[in-house]
Motif scaffolding. Structure first.
Motif, PDB file in Angstrom:
ATOM      1  N   ILE A  65      15.343   0.653   2.509  1.00 28.31           N
ATOM      2  CA  ILE A  65      15.915   1.891   3.122  1.00 28.31           C
ATOM      3  C   ILE A  65      14.847   2.899   3.755  1.00 28.31           C
ATOM      4  CG2 ILE A  65      16.901   4.246   2.813  1.00 28.31           C
ATOM      5  CD1 ILE A  65      18.727   2.842   0.676  1.00 28.31           C
ATOM      6  N   LEU A  66      13.541   2.854   3.071  1.00 31.30           N
ATOM      7  CA  LEU A  66      12.543   3.545   3.591  1.00 31.30           C
ATOM      8  C   LEU A  66      11.637   2.857   4.872  1.00 31.30           C
ATOM      9  CD1 LEU A  66      10.996   4.598   0.177  1.00 31.30           C
ATOM     10  CD2 LEU A  66      12.145   6.117   1.753  1.00 31.30           C
ATOM     11  N   LEU A  67      11.662   1.578   4.581  1.00 27.11           N
ATOM     12  CA  LEU A  67      11.100   0.761   5.933  1.00 27.11           C
ATOM     13  C   LEU A  67      12.002   0.960   7.123  1.00 27.11           C
ATOM     14  CD1 LEU A  67       8.912  -1.066   6.963  1.00 27.11           C
ATOM     15  CD2 LEU A  67      10.082  -2.989   5.960  1.00 27.11           C
ATOM     16  N   GLY A  92      -2.801   5.373   2.034  1.00 31.09           N
ATOM     17  CA  GLY A  92      -3.231   4.371   0.694  1.00 31.09           C
ATOM     18  C   GLY A  92      -3.210   3.128   0.775  1.00 31.09           C
ATOM     19  N   PRO A  93      -3.827   2.392   0.249  1.00 28.80           N
ATOM     20  CA  PRO A  93      -3.738   0.889   0.469  1.00 28.80           C
ATOM     21  C   PRO A  93      -2.552   0.381  -0.044  1.00 28.80           C
ATOM     22  CG  PRO A  93      -5.216   1.496  -1.290  1.00 28.80           C
ATOM     23  CD  PRO A  93      -4.926   2.674  -0.705  1.00 28.80           C
ATOM     24  N   GLU A  94      -1.930   1.025  -0.841  1.00 32.06           N
ATOM     25  CA  GLU A  94      -0.447   0.573  -1.494  1.00 32.06           C
ATOM     26  C   GLU A  94       0.561   0.439  -0.326  1.00 32.06           C
ATOM     27  OE1 GLU A  94      -2.020   3.630  -4.394  1.00 32.06           O
ATOM     28  OE2 GLU A  94      -2.059   3.383  -2.149  1.00 32.06           O
ATOM     29  N   ALA A  97      15.796 -11.358   3.224  1.00 27.79           N
ATOM     30  CA  ALA A  97      15.966 -10.072   3.677  1.00 27.79           C
ATOM     31  C   ALA A  97      14.987  -9.235   3.044  1.00 27.79           C
ATOM     32  CB  ALA A  97      17.397  -9.762   3.318  1.00 27.79           C
ATOM     33  N   VAL A  98      14.748  -7.992   3.830  1.00 28.67           N
ATOM     34  CA  VAL A  98      13.659  -7.200   3.218  1.00 28.67           C
ATOM     35  C   VAL A  98      13.675  -6.654   2.110  1.00 28.67           C
ATOM     36  CG1 VAL A  98      12.525  -4.937   3.849  1.00 28.67           C
ATOM     37  CG2 VAL A  98      13.154  -6.360   5.718  1.00 28.67           C
ATOM     38  N   VAL A 107       4.119  -2.795   3.166  1.00 29.88           N
ATOM     39  CA  VAL A 107       4.900  -2.084   3.990  1.00 29.88           C
ATOM     40  C   VAL A 107       4.729  -2.700   5.301  1.00 29.88           C
ATOM     41  CG1 VAL A 107       6.253  -0.069   4.789  1.00 29.88           C
ATOM     42  CG2 VAL A 107       5.524  -0.347   2.340  1.00 29.88           C
ATOM     43  N   ALA A 108       3.635  -2.496   5.934  1.00 29.83           N
ATOM     44  CA  ALA A 108       3.208  -2.985   7.218  1.00 29.83           C
ATOM     45  C   ALA A 108       3.251  -4.205   7.442  1.00 29.83           C
ATOM     46  CB  ALA A 108       1.673  -2.373   7.511  1.00 29.83           C
ATOM     47  N   ASP A 109       2.823  -5.104   6.519  1.00 27.14           N
ATOM     48  CA  ASP A 109       2.842  -6.540   6.715  1.00 27.14           C
ATOM     49  C   ASP A 109       4.464  -7.031   6.586  1.00 27.14           C
ATOM     50  OD1 ASP A 109       0.329  -6.731   6.324  1.00 27.14           O
ATOM     51  OD2 ASP A 109       0.372  -7.092   4.224  1.00 27.14           O
TER      52      ASP A 109
END
Length: 355
Positions: free
Chosen positions: A133-135, A34-36, A106-107, A40-42
């Motif tokens: 955490i997920l990233l 999904g585009p959401e 920080a992330v 995250v990728a960025d």
């Protein structure tokens, strides 16, 4: 001017290019969900856009030390270490409550800001923590994929896998030891050294060297020789980082000066200080260490303790001694002249003063 071990064959640029290509492919997978997932990728691409690529360099020259010759497949394989490092840093910043990393938010702080900007419901802090955490977990998964799909021969990957798995276990164990040390409080030289070894020294230098050497088919004698060089350099690297965390220039470290003191990190630097501190100096340590709101005056007071007790000088002496021990081991190691030169230069790059 002779090429440095990070620049020979444009290694740093090649690792960065391999990471970008890997992230581009994985970004497509996220887009299918999904585009959401775009932010995250960025965020990961931005996080990985920097760093000295030391761990891939140690792995690359471990491979060369074992008689292997560089290739694009090797660069992809050793580049996977940057994703393991990203996982460790992202999670570490969450555990420490750090605001910045490499001069940027920080992330978890980045995702907190996203939550507020988009006016999501609920806690921005909890959202930022969960996203980070997920990233970090995604980084660990994508590291496996980058190694396994690097193009290295199957038998080489089979030799490297046990080292890869052991390294990742050691990182998590070392992270727990660090968290536990902060929770237990107090100051112990032996405990601080153990945290240094498992949280940083092994996965920064020794295991990358082993990984590269195993990919090339190295035997136990060479692996032992690389450990005699790699462990002291890994420890010296972390001690230098600890010194910079207190005395470093934020423009160089990418973090506010004194953040390690605000986070209450139980480093060897602090353990040395506690061994020789007066009653008044102990009171300063107890009052200020781990105070997240510690002002610059408090940071300066703690720096004074570290200097006056000789802790800073002892740490610098240990860095010098460890580096010399590593270089002596390297001279005795059965590696060719080019690999020995590159590893000596990497030792200097890993332990250099930048304050």
């Amino acid at each position: 001017m002779a090429a440095t071990p990070l620049d020979r064959d444009d290694l740093r640029a090649r690792v960065s290019a391999a990471l970008r290509a890997h992230l581009h492919r994985r970004r497509g997978r996220l887009a299918l969900v999904g585009p959401e997932l775009g932010p995250v990728a960025d965020a990961l691409a931005d996080f990985l856009d920097g760093g000295k690529r030391l761990r891939p360099a140690f792995a690359y020259w471990g491979y060369r030390a074992a008689g292997g010759h560089g290739s694009d497949a090797l660069v992809r394989a050793v580049g996977a270490l940057e994703l393991v490092q990203a996982c460790a840093l992202i999670h570490d910043d969450v555990m420490d409550g750090s605001d910045t990393r490499r001069g940027k938010p920080a992330v978890h702080r980045h995702f907190e800001a996203l939550h507020r900007a988009e006016k999501y419901t609920g806690s921005a802090e909890r959202f930022g923590t969960a996203a980070a955490i997920l990233l970090g977990d995604v980084c660990l998964i994508w590291a496996d994929e980058m190694l396994d799909r690097s193009g290295m021969p199957a038998d080489a990957l089979e030799r490297a896998r046990p080292i890869w798995d052991e390294m990742r276990t050691e990182i998590m164990a070392g992270q727990y030891l660090d968290v536990l040390a902060q929770a237990q409080g107090g100051h112990s030289v032996d405990r601080a050294v153990r945290v240094v070894r498992y949280k940083a020294a092994k996965y920064t230098v020794e295991r990358p060297l082993h990984l590269g050497a195993a990919l090339a088919g190295a035997g136990p004698d060479l692996l032992d020789s690389l450990s005699r060089y790699g462990l002291p350099i890994g420890e010296a690297f972390q001690l230098r980082d600890d010194v910079l965390g207190v005395f470093g220039d934020p423009a160089e470290t990418g973090k506010p000066a004194g953040d390690d003191l605000r986070e209450g990190k139980r480093t060897l630097l602090l353990a040395y200080a506690a061994e020789r501190a007066t009653t008044a100096q102990h009171e300063l340590l107890d009052r200020h260490l781990g105070d997240p709101d510690l002002a610059d005056e408090g940071v300066d007071a703690l720096r004074g303790v570290l200097v006056e007790t000789g802790a800073l000088a002892r740490t610098e002496e240990r860095i010098t001694s460890l580096t010399q021990r590593a270089l002596d081991a390297l001279r005795a190691a059965p590696v060719d002249a080019e690999a020995a030169e590159a590893l000596a230069e990497l030792a200097a790059a890993a332990t250099a003063r930048r304050a």
